[in-house]
Design an enzyme around this catalytic site. Sequence first.
Site, PDB file in Angstrom:
ATOM      1  N   GLY A 262      20.731 -27.611  48.516  1.00  0.00           N
ATOM      2  CA  GLY A 262      20.378 -25.879  47.962  1.00  0.00           C
ATOM      3  C   GLY A 262      21.791 -27.020  47.206  1.00  0.00           C
ATOM      4  N   SER A 265      28.621 -27.698  46.725  1.00  0.00           N
ATOM      5  CA  SER A 265      29.423 -29.318  47.212  1.00  0.00           C
ATOM      6  C   SER A 265      28.781 -30.382  48.357  1.00  0.00           C
ATOM      7  CB  SER A 265      30.923 -28.839  46.925  1.00  0.00           C
ATOM      8  OG  SER A 265      31.173 -28.172  46.234  1.00  0.00           O
ATOM      9  N   GLU A 287      15.187 -26.556  43.841  1.00  0.00           N
ATOM     10  CA  GLU A 287      14.918 -24.850  43.258  1.00  0.00           C
ATOM     11  C   GLU A 287      16.098 -26.171  42.337  1.00  0.00           C
ATOM     12  OE1 GLU A 287      16.029 -21.695  45.222  1.00  0.00           O
ATOM     13  OE2 GLU A 287      17.991 -22.624  44.466  1.00  0.00           O
ATOM     14  N   ASN A 377      28.326 -15.251  47.941  1.00  0.00           N
ATOM     15  CA  ASN A 377      27.134 -16.222  46.849  1.00  0.00           C
ATOM     16  C   ASN A 377      25.760 -15.216  47.253  1.00  0.00           C
ATOM     17  OD1 ASN A 377      29.117 -17.948  46.063  1.00  0.00           O
ATOM     18  ND2 ASN A 377      28.103 -19.372  46.699  1.00  0.00           N
ATOM     19  N   GLY A 381      17.758 -19.117  47.140  1.00  0.00           N
ATOM     20  CA  GLY A 381      16.714 -20.086  47.559  1.00  0.00           C
ATOM     21  C   GLY A 381      16.289 -20.344  49.268  1.00  0.00           C
TER      22      GLY A 381
HETATM   23  O1  0RQ Z   1      36.263 -21.504  49.915  1.00  0.00           O
HETATM   24  O2  0RQ Z   1      36.433 -22.927  48.062  1.00  0.00           O
HETATM   25  O3  0RQ Z   1      38.386 -20.531  48.804  1.00  0.00           O
HETATM   26  O4  0RQ Z   1      38.118 -22.885  50.587  1.00  0.00           O
HETATM   27  O5  0RQ Z   1      33.740 -21.212  51.368  1.00  0.00           O
HETATM   28  O6  0RQ Z   1      32.356 -23.771  51.162  1.00  0.00           O
HETATM   29  O7  0RQ Z   1      32.713 -25.808  52.138  1.00  0.00           O
HETATM   30  O8  0RQ Z   1      32.794 -25.451  50.058  1.00  0.00           O
HETATM   31  O9  0RQ Z   1      30.447 -25.513  50.543  1.00  0.00           O
HETATM   32  O10 0RQ Z   1      30.509 -24.980  47.940  1.00  0.00           O
HETATM   33  O11 0RQ Z   1      28.874 -26.332  49.432  1.00  0.00           O
HETATM   34  O12 0RQ Z   1      29.722 -23.545  49.517  1.00  0.00           O
HETATM   35  C1  0RQ Z   1      27.445 -20.934  52.039  1.00  0.00           C
HETATM   36  C2  0RQ Z   1      29.177 -20.745  50.108  1.00  0.00           C
HETATM   37  C3  0RQ Z   1      28.608 -23.251  50.674  1.00  0.00           C
HETATM   38  C4  0RQ Z   1      27.068 -22.011  49.465  1.00  0.00           C
HETATM   39  C5  0RQ Z   1      28.073 -22.484  50.522  1.00  0.00           C
HETATM   40  C6  0RQ Z   1      34.177 -21.201  52.556  1.00  0.00           C
HETATM   41  C7  0RQ Z   1      34.980 -22.255  52.446  1.00  0.00           C
HETATM   42  C8  0RQ Z   1      35.396 -22.387  50.877  1.00  0.00           C
HETATM   43  C9  0RQ Z   1      32.742 -22.559  49.405  1.00  0.00           C
HETATM   44  P1  0RQ Z   1      37.775 -21.838  49.259  1.00  0.00           P
HETATM   45  P2  0RQ Z   1      32.104 -25.427  51.229  1.00  0.00           P
HETATM   46  P3  0RQ Z   1      30.229 -25.285  49.443  1.00  0.00           P
HETATM   47  C10 0RQ Z   1      18.962 -22.815  47.545  1.00  0.00           C
HETATM   48  C11 0RQ Z   1      20.497 -22.935  48.108  1.00  0.00           C
HETATM   49  C12 0RQ Z   1      23.156 -19.902  50.587  1.00  0.00           C
HETATM   50  C13 0RQ Z   1      22.972 -19.846  48.886  1.00  0.00           C
HETATM   51  C14 0RQ Z   1      21.583 -21.491  49.341  1.00  0.00           C
HETATM   52  C15 0RQ Z   1      25.842 -20.903  49.429  1.00  0.00           C
HETATM   53  C16 0RQ Z   1      33.893 -21.773  50.463  1.00  0.00           C
HETATM   54  O13 0RQ Z   1      26.050 -23.051  49.503  1.00  0.00           O
HETATM   55  O14 0RQ Z   1      26.503 -20.465  48.547  1.00  0.00           O
HETATM   56  O15 0RQ Z   1      21.883 -21.709  50.286  1.00  0.00           O
HETATM   57  N1  0RQ Z   1      24.513 -21.188  50.098  1.00  0.00           N
HETATM   58  N2  0RQ Z   1      21.162 -21.694  47.963  1.00  0.00           N
HETATM   59  O16 0RQ Z   1      36.352 -22.148  52.307  1.00  0.00           O
HETATM   60  C17 0RQ Z   1      35.003 -17.920  55.654  1.00  0.00           C
HETATM   61  C18 0RQ Z   1      33.620 -19.294  57.030  1.00  0.00           C
HETATM   62  C19 0RQ Z   1      33.573 -20.817  55.702  1.00  0.00           C
HETATM   63  C20 0RQ Z   1      34.292 -20.484  54.350  1.00  0.00           C
HETATM   64  C21 0RQ Z   1      33.051 -22.213  54.721  1.00  0.00           C
HETATM   65  N3  0RQ Z   1      33.136 -19.548  58.297  1.00  0.00           N
HETATM   66  N4  0RQ Z   1      34.790 -18.087  57.121  1.00  0.00           N
HETATM   67  N5  0RQ Z   1      34.985 -19.521  54.034  1.00  0.00           N
HETATM   68  N6  0RQ Z   1      34.055 -20.908  53.467  1.00  0.00           N
HETATM   69  N7  0RQ Z   1      32.936 -21.519  55.435  1.00  0.00           N
HETATM   70  C22 0RQ Z   1      19.880 -22.231  45.782  1.00  0.00           C
HETATM   71  C23 0RQ Z   1      20.286 -21.236  45.291  1.00  0.00           C
HETATM   72  O17 0RQ Z   1      19.712 -20.505  45.830  1.00  0.00           O
HETATM   73  C24 0RQ Z   1      20.700 -21.060  44.131  1.00  0.00           C
END
Ligand code: 0RQ
Length: 502
Positions: A262, A265, A287, A377, A381
């Site tokens: 996915g 980061s 993707e 976000n 996918g």
């Molecule tokens: O926020 O930067 O303000 O502290 O969410 O979290 O740990 O940096 O992780 O960059 O990998 O993103 C699920 C959002 C993770 C992303 C998600 C806060 C955390 C931080 C980001 P800050 P991390 P990532 C196919 C795959 C859905 C779409 C997908 C995503 C920020 O992976 O959008 O999978 N996935 N697509 O502090 C509140 C919680 C939290 C939280 C983390 N439980 N409650 N805030 N954060 N956990 C590709 C496509 O479709 C394009």
Amino acid sequence: IEERLRHAELAKKVITAQEAAALVKDGMALGLSGFTRSGDAKAVPMALVERSKNEKFKVDVYTGASLGSDIDTIMSDAGIIGKRVPFQSDSAMRGHINKGDMYYIDQHLSITAEYLRQGAMKGVDIAIIEAVAITEDGLLIPTTSVGNSPIFVSTADKVIIELNLASYPALEGMHDIYVPGNQGERGPIPLLNASDRIGTIGIPLDLDKVAGIVITNQEDSESAIVPPDAETDQIASHLLDFLRNEIKEGRLTEELAPMQSGVGSVANAVLHGMLDSEFKDLEVYSEVLQDAVFDLIDAGKVKFASGCSTTLSQEKMDSVYHNLEKYKDKVVLRPQEISNHPELIRRMGLIAINTALELDIYGNVNSTHVSGTKMMNGIGGSGDFTRNSRVAIFVTKSYAKGGKISSVVPFVPHVDHTEHDVDVIVTEQGYADLRGLAPRERSAVIIENCAHPKFKDALNAYVEEASARGGQTPHVLEKAFEFHTNLAKYGQMLAPETEDVK
Ligand code: 0RQ
């Protein structure tokens, strides 16, 4: 320009971005190219925002996925978006969505094309698509992403092309454009391996629909991923242990199976973790191709990568796009309905790795809604891959916001991936293999292997109380969201008096 715009008729259609923007009418749906900050139409959306300074209008904006160049920020701040479909990851736009200033449909990324083909959502009036070239025979060669561009071009009333001179001519030949026919009439999609080519190198254009070609000269935005850290390294290491066990059990070989990873980061860091592993001759069927995929190709670990977009840091853009010849026989970019197609994901038996915001003790995953209500976000996918893969893995750190938030909660307040679809959970604490486990078995393994020690007592106490009430999936409904109500009340998931400061 002659080398890029090689079709004699179309060469006569060059217009300015302002002239192109003037074709847009209030209430239209626009289909913009662009997927995870790559290959987005840039000049015409900007000109549209300029136009909105003197005129009030709204348009619906469909894309492949998220846009770069701050386009989602600028358009949503200008208040010109009625509805946005199917994915965004822009903090300003997120604010407008959560305030209710605009609508957002958070849609599986393979579905938009099917809905447009069926006429199940408002059709695209104007497609605005970035190209690196237009061939002698009228094929539009996309730039760094394909996304939904083929379906936008084929279903729109009009097509505007942004011919981007800053993009790289060597991209020509890297795309494989295959568009399925109508549902109910089509046969199987003839793709058996990640490296197969089944289509054309560009998107066929209907010359009568091309309303203008705008010449642009602007690079993509760089990706916004944060480099791996100690905890994402631990997640990667647990994931590798899981894969090694699959090999030991005879379910996988050292070549594994085509992998999807996915966006974000954590997902990038996890793939990065494979660099120092024993795995080799890997294939990626994903993707988005992020930095780690190209590092793995350079290291000789990945022999082929199929995606629908490349999203790279500035450093990686410089090294990859200036050496595209090196990757020509190792990388292909496809439409997102093909990169994310359930039929192909199931056929090839993918290993899908996506990121959760939070998950519950039974394995339901929330990837999109902070505290159950506020859009982060979108599902992107992740649902396409999770439900249809050989093994659906979710990765996340076990806590967020400095330990105020647990990523393992009693009940997720929004479900993107249900317990029926989620196979394995990996945090920096360890991994939980949920396959073959019933809900009451799952809660024990998830808490033991994946929750942060600080939250284990509270989670175990919840399970104990819930189990006493019985049920297939035991819950104490009046307390199921207590972690979240505490967060709203105290700024942390554990009520202050019960917080264990280990
Ligand atoms: O926020 O930067 O303000 O502290 O969410 O979290 O740990 O940096 O992780 O960059 O990998 O993103 C699920 C959002 C993770 C992303 C998600 C806060 C955390 C931080 C980001 P800050 P991390 P990532 C196919 C795959 C859905 C779409 C997908 C995503 C920020 O992976 O959008 O999978 N996935 N697509 O502090 C509140 C919680 C939290 C939280 C983390 N439980 N409650 N805030 N954060 N956990 C590709 C496509 O479709 C394009």
